[in-house]
Design a protein around this motif. Sequence first.
Motif, PDB file in Angstrom:
ATOM      1  N   CYS A  66      -8.900 -20.497  -2.774  1.00 28.14           N
ATOM      2  CA  CYS A  66      -7.999 -19.810  -3.886  1.00 28.14           C
ATOM      3  C   CYS A  66      -7.491 -21.104  -4.721  1.00 28.14           C
ATOM      4  N   ASN A  67      -7.185 -21.965  -4.144  1.00 29.54           N
ATOM      5  CA  ASN A  67      -6.736 -23.193  -5.190  1.00 29.54           C
ATOM      6  C   ASN A  67      -7.706 -23.519  -6.229  1.00 29.54           C
ATOM      7  N   ALA A  68      -9.089 -23.564  -5.857  1.00 28.92           N
ATOM      8  CA  ALA A  68     -10.029 -23.713  -6.811  1.00 28.92           C
ATOM      9  C   ALA A  68     -10.073 -22.590  -7.876  1.00 28.92           C
ATOM     10  N   LEU A  69      -9.938 -21.414  -7.708  1.00 26.16           N
ATOM     11  CA  LEU A  69      -9.872 -20.149  -8.288  1.00 26.16           C
ATOM     12  C   LEU A  69      -8.859 -20.298  -9.420  1.00 26.16           C
ATOM     13  N   ILE A  70      -7.505 -20.536  -8.781  1.00 26.14           N
ATOM     14  CA  ILE A  70      -6.454 -20.711  -9.804  1.00 26.14           C
ATOM     15  C   ILE A  70      -6.386 -21.993 -10.819  1.00 26.14           C
ATOM     16  N   LYS A 124     -11.283 -13.328 -14.645  1.00 28.98           N
ATOM     17  CA  LYS A 124     -10.097 -12.300 -14.858  1.00 28.98           C
ATOM     18  C   LYS A 124      -9.128 -12.855 -13.868  1.00 28.98           C
ATOM     19  N   PHE A 125      -9.414 -13.216 -12.673  1.00 29.84           N
ATOM     20  CA  PHE A 125      -8.351 -13.572 -11.918  1.00 29.84           C
ATOM     21  C   PHE A 125      -7.616 -14.786 -12.203  1.00 29.84           C
ATOM     22  N   PHE A 126      -8.294 -15.871 -12.852  1.00 29.26           N
ATOM     23  CA  PHE A 126      -7.553 -16.879 -13.470  1.00 29.26           C
ATOM     24  C   PHE A 126      -6.672 -16.613 -14.444  1.00 29.26           C
ATOM     25  N   GLU A 127      -7.031 -15.597 -15.453  1.00 34.34           N
ATOM     26  CA  GLU A 127      -6.052 -15.303 -16.308  1.00 34.34           C
ATOM     27  C   GLU A 127      -4.924 -14.210 -15.700  1.00 34.34           C
ATOM     28  N   ASP A 128      -5.343 -13.370 -14.929  1.00 30.72           N
ATOM     29  CA  ASP A 128      -4.040 -12.741 -14.286  1.00 30.72           C
ATOM     30  C   ASP A 128      -3.042 -13.877 -13.494  1.00 30.72           C
ATOM     31  N   PHE A 129      -3.626 -14.670 -12.972  1.00 26.07           N
ATOM     32  CA  PHE A 129      -2.681 -15.768 -12.316  1.00 26.07           C
ATOM     33  C   PHE A 129      -1.719 -16.201 -13.370  1.00 26.07           C
ATOM     34  N   LYS A 130      -2.313 -16.722 -14.422  1.00 22.71           N
ATOM     35  CA  LYS A 130      -1.489 -17.458 -15.360  1.00 22.71           C
ATOM     36  C   LYS A 130      -0.290 -16.116 -16.040  1.00 22.71           C
ATOM     37  N   ARG A 131      -0.907 -14.943 -16.174  1.00 21.23           N
ATOM     38  CA  ARG A 131       0.081 -14.088 -16.409  1.00 21.23           C
ATOM     39  C   ARG A 131       1.249 -13.871 -15.476  1.00 21.23           C
ATOM     40  N   LEU A 132       0.926 -13.884 -14.381  1.00 18.88           N
ATOM     41  CA  LEU A 132       1.823 -13.532 -13.276  1.00 18.88           C
ATOM     42  C   LEU A 132       2.857 -14.830 -13.233  1.00 18.88           C
ATOM     43  N   LYS A 133       2.409 -16.088 -13.455  1.00 20.56           N
ATOM     44  CA  LYS A 133       3.276 -16.873 -13.309  1.00 20.56           C
ATOM     45  C   LYS A 133       4.149 -17.005 -14.757  1.00 20.56           C
ATOM     46  N   ALA A 134       3.641 -16.590 -15.695  1.00 25.02           N
ATOM     47  CA  ALA A 134       4.492 -16.459 -16.810  1.00 25.02           C
ATOM     48  C   ALA A 134       5.660 -15.343 -16.718  1.00 25.02           C
ATOM     49  N   PRO A 177     -23.065 -12.540 -11.299  1.00 26.50           N
ATOM     50  CA  PRO A 177     -22.364 -12.570 -12.436  1.00 26.50           C
ATOM     51  C   PRO A 177     -21.066 -11.877 -12.234  1.00 26.50           C
ATOM     52  N   SER A 178     -21.046 -10.697 -11.639  1.00 28.32           N
ATOM     53  CA  SER A 178     -19.802  -9.903 -11.494  1.00 28.32           C
ATOM     54  C   SER A 178     -18.561 -10.532 -10.798  1.00 28.32           C
ATOM     55  N   ASP A 179     -18.894 -11.392 -10.004  1.00 31.04           N
ATOM     56  CA  ASP A 179     -18.108 -12.251  -9.107  1.00 31.04           C
ATOM     57  C   ASP A 179     -17.565 -13.430 -10.123  1.00 31.04           C
ATOM     58  N   VAL A 180     -18.222 -13.819 -10.994  1.00 31.60           N
ATOM     59  CA  VAL A 180     -18.043 -14.887 -11.907  1.00 31.60           C
ATOM     60  C   VAL A 180     -17.185 -14.229 -13.078  1.00 31.60           C
ATOM     61  N   ALA A 181     -17.206 -12.957 -13.434  1.00 34.55           N
ATOM     62  CA  ALA A 181     -16.641 -12.355 -14.301  1.00 34.55           C
ATOM     63  C   ALA A 181     -14.997 -12.073 -13.661  1.00 34.55           C
ATOM     64  N   LEU A 182     -15.115 -11.599 -12.323  1.00 34.55           N
ATOM     65  CA  LEU A 182     -13.718 -11.372 -11.699  1.00 34.55           C
ATOM     66  C   LEU A 182     -13.023 -12.356 -11.252  1.00 34.55           C
ATOM     67  N   ALA A 183     -13.754 -13.804 -11.228  1.00 31.28           N
ATOM     68  CA  ALA A 183     -12.941 -14.808 -11.100  1.00 31.28           C
ATOM     69  C   ALA A 183     -12.294 -15.433 -12.270  1.00 31.28           C
TER      70      ALA A 183
END
Length: 320
Positions: free
Chosen positions: A272-276, A12-22, A4-10
Motif C-alpha cells: 500500500c505504501n508503494a501505491l500511495i 486512480k487509487f493514487f489520485e483518490d488518495f491525494k483527494r482524501l488527504k486534501a 493494464p486494468s490493474d495499472v489504471a486502477l493503481a
Amino acid sequence: MSNPSDVALADKFFEDFKRLKAEISKVIIGQEETVNLLLTSIFCQGHSLLVGVPGLAKTLLIQTISSALDLSFKRIQFTPDLMPSDILGAETIDKDRNFKFIQGPIFANIILADEINRTPPKTQAALLEAMQEYSVTVAGQHFPLERPFFVLATQNPIEQEGTYPLPEAQLDRFLFNITLTYPSFQSEVDIVKNTTSDKSKTVNHVLGAKEVIEYQHLVRKVPIADNVVEYAVDLVHKTRFESDRAPQITKDYIEWGAGPRASQSLVVAAKCNALINGKYSPDIEDVQAVAKPILRHRIVRNFKAEAEGLTIDKLINNLL
C-alpha cells in the motif's frame, strides 16, 4: 503489474488518495505521517491504535476520516463500567415474548474505540472476534459485520490510574501502533487560527464502501519481489532472541519478539505504501517506512532495556 486494468486502477487509487488527504487537511493540520498510516491501515484491511497525549486531535482525526469516506461511523467511549453487551448488543424480549437481538455500536464500518485502555480486559476482549473474524457471536448466534470494517482506537500514554493494559492477543490484531507527537510551532499557529475563528470546514465524501473494498483488493494484487519479502521476514526474525538471525542487541534487550502476523503486515503495508507513492511494486524502503508502527506493539523489552532507558523505537532503529 502486468494487467493494464490493474495499472489504471493503481493510478486512480493514487489520485483518490491525494483527494482524501486534501479533504482531511481542511480540518487536520500537520500530522501527515499519521494520516498516511491511518489511511494505509484502512486500505490494508487493518486496524490502528493511536497513542498520544490529550489535545492532539486523535478523536477529531478519526471523525474527519470517517467524513471523507462515505461509511457508517460509531463511537464507543470506553469506561471502567462498560460491558461486552454495550459493544456487541444483546438479546431482549419483545412484546410478543420472543427473543430479539438488538445490535450494538460494533455494527458499523468505522468504529472509534475511544480510550480503549480504560475498560477491563473482559470488555476489551469483546472486540477480538470482530477485529479478526469480522463477525460477532452473541448467545450462540453468529452475526457477520458489514465490510469494510475498521477499529480505530485511541489511548492516552500519560494517565495510568484507572487503566488496564491491552492483552497481547488484542494488540497483535492492530496493524499499526501510531504514536502522535506534538505539532510544530507553525502548525500549532495554524491550528489556533483555524479553531478560534467562526468559520467551519465542510469535509466532502471522496470514497464509498464499494471503492474502498475495490482498493483493498488492489493492494493485495500488488506484485512484490522475493528479496523484499525476505527482507521483511528477516527483520521480524531479528526481533526474536532465540533466532539464529538475532543480533546481540536483541539477545540483550528483547524479551519477546514479533510473530508471523508482523511479517504479513509488513508485506501488505509495504504494498500500500508503494501505491500511495505512485509505484506499482514495493521495495525495501517501503518495508522500512512501515516497520516502526507495525513492530512497536509486538516487541516486549526486558528489564535491562527499561532500566537503561532503551525505547522500543530505538531498538527498531538498530534492527533497521
